[in-house]
Design a protein around this motif. Structure first.
Motif, mmCIF file in Angstrom:
data_model
loop_
_atom_site.group_PDB
_atom_site.id
_atom_site.type_symbol
_atom_site.label_atom_id
_atom_site.label_comp_id
_atom_site.label_asym_id
_atom_site.label_seq_id
_atom_site.Cartn_x
_atom_site.Cartn_y
_atom_site.Cartn_z
ATOM 1 N N VAL A 1 -8.455 -3.920 2.061
ATOM 2 C CA VAL A 1 -7.516 -4.360 1.036
ATOM 3 C C VAL A 1 -7.327 -5.866 1.127
ATOM 4 O O VAL A 1 -7.500 -6.461 2.193
ATOM 5 N N VAL B 1 0.846 -1.198 0.000
ATOM 6 C CA VAL B 1 0.000 0.000 0.000
ATOM 7 C C VAL B 1 0.881 1.247 0.000
ATOM 8 O O VAL B 1 0.651 2.201 -0.748
ATOM 9 N N LEU C 1 -5.387 -2.961 -4.923
ATOM 10 C CA LEU C 1 -5.580 -3.919 -3.828
ATOM 11 C C LEU C 1 -6.926 -3.753 -3.129
ATOM 12 O O LEU C 1 -7.337 -4.603 -2.344
ATOM 13 N N VAL C 2 -7.605 -2.628 -3.408
ATOM 14 C CA VAL C 2 -8.806 -2.309 -2.643
ATOM 15 C C VAL C 2 -9.983 -3.201 -3.032
ATOM 16 O O VAL C 2 -10.317 -3.328 -4.209
#
Ligand code: DGT
Ligand code: CA
Ligand code: ZN
Length: 580
Positions: free
Chosen positions: A234, A168, A218-219
């Motif tokens: 995530v 992230v 990634l969300v």
């Protein structure tokens, strides 16, 4: 899709197929392919584009076609179909320690159980004990496991959280107008398990950063999207291709507020409370935005300036648990914490001689690549047959192979160790004569976990007192988020270790992190030497050592408290003298 995402899908397919009762051969094929792809050194996209998938061992036509679809379209109908056919609660049931896919399928087919809640109810009614292949013991274990999961909530292991947090952070750093950025919360303090990831940014233009955050690949879900605070769920895969989901919160502040926010959101809550009280004693007000006097705020450029303003030495994040760090910072008594670079080798690693994946030579190579001067091999002992423990004859063979390798090394050495079982009565798993043939002995409990506390304590005390035992392995046997350690009187263990000069391991395997940091400080006070060991079962796992260093730092340990901060010459001398 990157290789880890592809590997995670394949691994999940293997599990889903098993839950469907597919033949094990077919399930294994997916697992094997997942591992092979996870270990690729080139990008999976390139391999697919070049038509080279089938060159990977274990990937035949069927897998080739499925992987190609997945990589090129981002979807795989076969997988989605399987998923829709499987009640999602079944996957949750797999988190129980004593329950594998076969048992889950049986529970579902016979009793229609498709969630932890239903399983709990069935156990409480006693329905599970009567089921073929289960019994009273398994039913009790399942109930224990469910209680454990409930108690832990949705926490994840430190290594999993760090892996996601670092991804992230890397994605966010691409956003424009970021002045400073940091991970806060329990991740920064390196707690052994993590609830959620806290990220702090300073910027004078928060909008685009927030937008970038909620749109990261990634969300999975946006929970909140505000001007200065956003929250998302995530998902990513960990090093073993297990899918991990967690919450990540982002806050954006001005650069002036940054040191105060960094301190506040790092926590712990208890440390914050102590800091605020100290500020009050100085007639100041401290919150997440400022340190202020009656008339005007006090400027702090860095977090260290905030501590300085309160007449404190800088407190490392790992120490911020309100266990005496404020008083120590006031009296200039804070420890000079051990660092990862201080470690020159490790003593608890397995090879393919027992249940490890790699050869002696590969393990040695990997240790040298990390810059280590030595590596201690500690495969399992004879009674641990499930892990292919070494018979006395195989011990001799392994020692020959180690001698041959050592003859080739310059400035590096493999030590001949063993992870010797402490048998139920406290006796060691080899004769004294064989024990004497090792450079050192790690003594560990791997059986009879349910002994009453007094019996378990006596058992381990006996091992600690044994003159050939160099160090105690994973002191409580806990598995984080899965199973509590066995019941044992750690105070008595640590006192005995001090008395006999037996070292105690900080098992750095992120599933264990055992000795817990809270006991490290006590061990140090008693004069016990600690040794940080990865308990590696493959070359890549030697690097687990870093998590053990995190534990040591949380436990106030300095370089001199940790045996394997010694150079090759130093540790060799100590080991040789301990055998006299
Ligand atoms: P966890 O449970 O692994 O996420 O642990 P933390 O420490 O990351 O806890 P979290 O995420 O709830 O909060 C992040 C930090 O924010 C925490 O370490 C300290 C600060 N904080 C949160 N709630 C409070 C509070 O009620 N009072 C104070 N003083 N600080 C708080
Ligand atoms: Ca947190
Ligand atoms: Zn072990």
């Amino acid at each position: 899709m990157d290789k880890h995402e592809v590997a995670a899908v394949l691994e999940e397919i293997a599990t889903l197929l098993e839950l469907q009762g597919e033949n094990p051969f077919r399930c294994n094929a997916y697992s094997r392919a997942a591992r092979a792809i996870g270990q690729l050194e080139t990008s999976i996209g390139d391999v697919v584009a070049a038509g080279q998938l089938q060159e990977i061992p274990g990937i035949g036509e069927t897998l080739r076609d499925k992987i190609t679809t997945l990589v090129t379209t981002g979807h795989l109908p076969f997988y989605e179909d399987l998923k829709s056919k499987t009640p999602p609660g079944l996957l949750g049931m797999l988190r129980l320690p004593s329950v594998g896919p076969k048992k889950v399928k049986l529970l579902y087919d016979q009793l229609g159980i498709d969630s932890l809640e239903k399983l709990k109810a069935a156990c409480e009614k006693g329905d599970i004990a009567g089921l073929k292949g289960f019994g009273q013991k398994t039913q009790d274990k399942i109930l224990e496991g469910i209680a454990f999961i409930g108690q832990m909530g949705e926490r994840v292991r430190l290594d999993q959280a760090l892996l996601i947090a670092e991804q992230v952070l890397a994605l966010l750093k691409k956003s424009p107008r970021i002045q400073r950025i940091a991970l806060c919360g329990s991740v920064r303090r390196r707690r052994e398990t993590i609830k959620d990831i806290d990220i702090l940014v300073s910027s004078d233009a928060p909008g685009p950063i927030m937008d970038a955050f909620v749109k990261m690949p990634l969300v999975q879900k946006v929970v909140g999207h505000g001007e200065t605070k956003s929250s998302v769920i995530v998902a990513a895969v960990d090093y073993s291709n297990t899918r991990v989901m967690m919450n990540a919160d982002l806050r954006v502040v001005t650069d002036e507020q940054y040191p105060f926010a960094l301190n506040y959101f790092t926590g712990s809550k208890e440390h914050n409370v102590a800091m605020r009280q100290r500020a009050i004693q100085y007639g100041l007000k401290l919150n997440e935005y400022e340190l202020a006097g009656a008339k005007k705020p006090i400027r702090c450029k860095e977090e260290a300036d905030l501590y300085k303003a309160l007449d404190l030495d800088y407190v490392a994040p790992e120490l911020r648990e309100n266990t005496g760090e404020i008083a120590a910072a006031e009296g200039h008594q804070l420890p000079n914490l051990v660092e990862n670079d201080d470690i020159h080798g490790v003593f608890h690693c397995h090879t393919n001689w027992s249940d490890g994946a790699d050869t002696l030579e590969k393990m040695a190579e990997a240790a040298r690549a990390l810059g280590y001067q030595y590596l201690g091999i500690a495969d399992h002992s004879q009674s641990l047959t499930v892990a292919n423990g070494l018979t006395p004859a195989r011990v001799k063979q392994q020692h020959k192979e180690i001698d041959a390798l050592n003859a080739k090394f310059k400035n590096f050495r493999l030590f001949k160790g063993i992870e010797c079982d402490i048998l139920a009565d406290g006796k060691m798993d080899y004769s004294d004569e064989i024990l004497s043939s090792f450079d050192y002995v790690v003594a560990s409990v791997h059986s009879h976990f349910n002994q009453p506390e007094a019996e378990m304590t006596q058992r381990i005390l006996k091992a600690i007192a044994h003159p050939r035992v160099t160090m105690l392995g994973h002191a409580t046997g806990r598995l984080l988020l899965r199973r509590d350690g066995y019941k044992v009187d750690l105070e008595a263990i640590l006192q005995a270790a001090a008395k006999h000069g037996t070292m105690v391991e900080i098992n750095a395997n992120p599933y264990r992190l055992d000795l817990d940091w809270i006991h490290c400080k006590r061990a140090k006070a008693l004069g016990v030497k600690l040794v940080i060991n990865p308990d590696a079962h493959a070359t890549a796992e030697i690097a687990f050592t870093r998590y053990g260093v995190d534990v040591a730092r949380r436990g106030w340990l300095e370089k001199k408290d940790v045996f394997n901060s010694g150079t090759l010459a130093q540790v060799k001398k100590v080991l040789e003298e301990s055998k006299k």
